[in-house]
Design a protein around this motif. Structure first.
Motif, PDB file in Angstrom:
ATOM      1  N   GLY A 131      52.851  33.773  45.934  1.00 29.32           N
ATOM      2  CA  GLY A 131      51.642  33.402  46.657  1.00 29.32           C
ATOM      3  C   GLY A 131      51.937  33.048  48.103  1.00 29.32           C
ATOM      4  O   GLY A 131      52.623  33.771  48.812  1.00 29.32           O
ATOM      5  N   THR A 184      46.816  30.275  54.169  1.00 30.74           N
ATOM      6  CA  THR A 184      46.943  31.715  54.375  1.00 30.74           C
ATOM      7  C   THR A 184      46.636  32.089  55.820  1.00 30.74           C
ATOM      8  O   THR A 184      47.364  32.878  56.439  1.00 30.74           O
ATOM      9  CB  THR A 184      46.003  32.477  53.432  1.00 30.74           C
ATOM     10  N   ARG A 220      38.037  43.512  55.878  1.00 28.01           N
ATOM     11  CA  ARG A 220      38.976  43.517  54.753  1.00 28.01           C
ATOM     12  C   ARG A 220      40.131  42.559  55.025  1.00 28.01           C
ATOM     13  O   ARG A 220      40.460  42.287  56.186  1.00 28.01           O
ATOM     14  CB  ARG A 220      39.517  44.928  54.520  1.00 28.01           C
ATOM     15  N   SER A 250      50.353  49.292  48.829  1.00 27.88           N
ATOM     16  CA  SER A 250      50.044  48.424  47.690  1.00 27.88           C
ATOM     17  C   SER A 250      48.748  47.658  47.879  1.00 27.88           C
ATOM     18  O   SER A 250      48.171  47.158  46.905  1.00 27.88           O
ATOM     19  CB  SER A 250      51.200  47.437  47.454  1.00 27.88           C
ATOM     20  N   ALA A 278      45.853  44.812  49.240  1.00 27.71           N
ATOM     21  CA  ALA A 278      45.719  43.352  49.209  1.00 27.71           C
ATOM     22  C   ALA A 278      46.109  42.756  47.860  1.00 27.71           C
ATOM     23  O   ALA A 278      46.338  41.559  47.750  1.00 27.71           O
ATOM     24  CB  ALA A 278      44.287  42.955  49.558  1.00 27.71           C
ATOM     25  N   ALA A 279      46.154  43.587  46.806  1.00 24.89           N
ATOM     26  CA  ALA A 279      46.555  43.123  45.472  1.00 24.89           C
ATOM     27  C   ALA A 279      47.834  43.857  45.073  1.00 24.89           C
ATOM     28  O   ALA A 279      47.816  44.770  44.245  1.00 24.89           O
ATOM     29  CB  ALA A 279      45.451  43.373  44.454  1.00 24.89           C
ATOM     30  N   PHE A 294      50.376  43.230  43.233  1.00 28.48           N
ATOM     31  CA  PHE A 294      50.864  43.194  41.856  1.00 28.48           C
ATOM     32  C   PHE A 294      50.158  44.207  40.970  1.00 28.48           C
ATOM     33  O   PHE A 294      50.552  44.428  39.835  1.00 28.48           O
ATOM     34  CB  PHE A 294      50.721  41.783  41.288  1.00 28.48           C
ATOM     35  N   GLY A 295      49.102  44.820  41.500  1.00 30.89           N
ATOM     36  CA  GLY A 295      48.475  45.917  40.781  1.00 30.89           C
ATOM     37  C   GLY A 295      49.241  47.220  40.926  1.00 30.89           C
ATOM     38  O   GLY A 295      48.931  48.193  40.244  1.00 30.89           O
ATOM     39  N   HIS A 296      50.239  47.233  41.814  1.00 31.50           N
ATOM     40  CA  HIS A 296      51.079  48.414  42.029  1.00 31.50           C
ATOM     41  C   HIS A 296      52.545  47.972  41.961  1.00 31.50           C
ATOM     42  O   HIS A 296      53.248  47.951  42.971  1.00 31.50           O
ATOM     43  CB  HIS A 296      50.784  49.070  43.380  1.00 31.50           C
TER      44      HIS A 296
END
Length: 340
Positions: free
Chosen positions: A4, A119, A242, A299, A301-302, A304-306
């Protein structure tokens, strides 16, 4: 500890501050350097083991403030405002760990919501780093390119390019400040797009393609182009509303990785062997960081999906710095060239 926002925490407070220390401290007594290194290492270990403890959060600001105390006064002697920007910029980056500590410890107890989140603070730090790399990278590449071309009988009129440099300082500084508030981010996007165009123009005017015998300069040129690409990508994502996290990695992986590793190898070989680093090493570094940057950008903004893309990106980054470590191991700094 590095998941994170901890990932950005270690990038800015660990990796970037260590690079700034090595690049700006200059000659220091061994005892002072070892003390700084010990504090830096303690901060990294504490954060990885127990990031929520107060002591873990105090170590990085302590290192950053000591670094600012040692480095910033060295840049106060400059007369031109463009040269004097270095000290305040380094101070601003070194104060980000303190701002992180304040957000972590005080913001949850305040009656009003703090508009800046961790962030956003990390993203601000990357934009400040973009400005620092723009300034220092230009001051390094311009004279080296001019000297190389003059030896070949090619005069280079566009060296530091002070007007473009001044415009870049103003544009990137404004964009970093505007990014802190969601309502002014479209303005930050416009500033970044103009800055990206100027970065590309400045790099092209150095005519680095005429220096094939200097692979180190070509490597730094690719790193400088990544600054333009990253600024343009961040601008595009902001204009579309975005998250800019993926595009910011074009700056932290493509530009920061290529420039920092290129400078390391350049200094290693020029100082102790009086030759540029081998072309294969520079080409491999440029390729590895390009693969890592593109895959992380893809990859999104997410990430961990890739997972495959994310793993390959991390492996590319790691392989590049392992190569740098191997080169330093094969050419120890204690073994000077026999010509010296």
């Amino acid at each position: 500890g590095a998941a994170g926002t901890g990932h950005g925490h270690e990038l800015i407070f660990g990796f970037v501050l260590a690079l700034m220390a090595g690049y700006t401290l200059g000659p220091q007594p061994r005892r002072k350097l070892l003390g700084l290194l010990a504090l830096w290492l303690l901060a990294r270990l504490l954060w990885l083991m127990a990031p929520d403890f107060l002591l873990s959060q105090l170590a990085s600001p302590a290192f950053a403030l000591i670094l600012a105390w040692l480095v910033v006064p060295r840049f106060n002697a400059a007369k031109k405002w463009r040269n004097r920007i270095t000290g305040p910029l380094i101070l601003m980056i070194c104060l980000i760990p303190l701002a992180w500590l304040i957000l972590t410890q005080l913001a949850p107890h305040l009656p009003l919501q703090v508009p800046i989140q961790q962030t956003e603070l990390m993203h601000f730090g990357i934009l400040a780093l973009l400005l620092l790399m723009t300034f220092m990278g230009g001051r390094l590449i311009a004279p080296a390119a001019a000297g190389t071309l003059e030896k070949k009988g090619i005069p280079l009129e566009a060296r530091v390019q002070p007007r473009i440099e001044a415009a870049l300082i103003v544009l990137l500084l404004i964009s970093a400040v505007l990014y802190l508030h969601p309502g002014t981010r479209p303005g930050a996007a416009i500033m970044l797009m103009f800055a990206a165009i100027l970065l590309a123009i400045r790099c092209l005017r150095w005519q680095l393609w005429r220096c094939p015998e200097r692979p180190d300069l070509l490597c730094l040129g690719f790193g400088y182009l990544w600054l333009a690409i990253g600024a343009a990508a961040v601008s595009w994502h902001l204009l579309q509303g975005r998250p800019p996290a993926a595009s910011l990695h074009l700056i932290t992986i493509g530009a920061l990785g290529t420039l920092s590793s290129g400078i390391m190898l350049r200094l290693l070989f020029q100082r102790y062997q009086r030759t540029p680093p081998p072309a294969w090493a520079c080409l491999l570094l440029v390729t590895l960081f390009a693969i890592a940057a593109v895959l992380r950008f893809a990859s999104g903004a997410a990430p961990f999906g890739h997972p495959v893309q994310l793993w390959l990106s991390g492996l590319g980054w790691s392989a590049a710095y392992i190569l740098v470590a191997v080169m330093f191991w094969r050419h120890p700094l204690t073994n000077r060239s026999p010509n010296r």
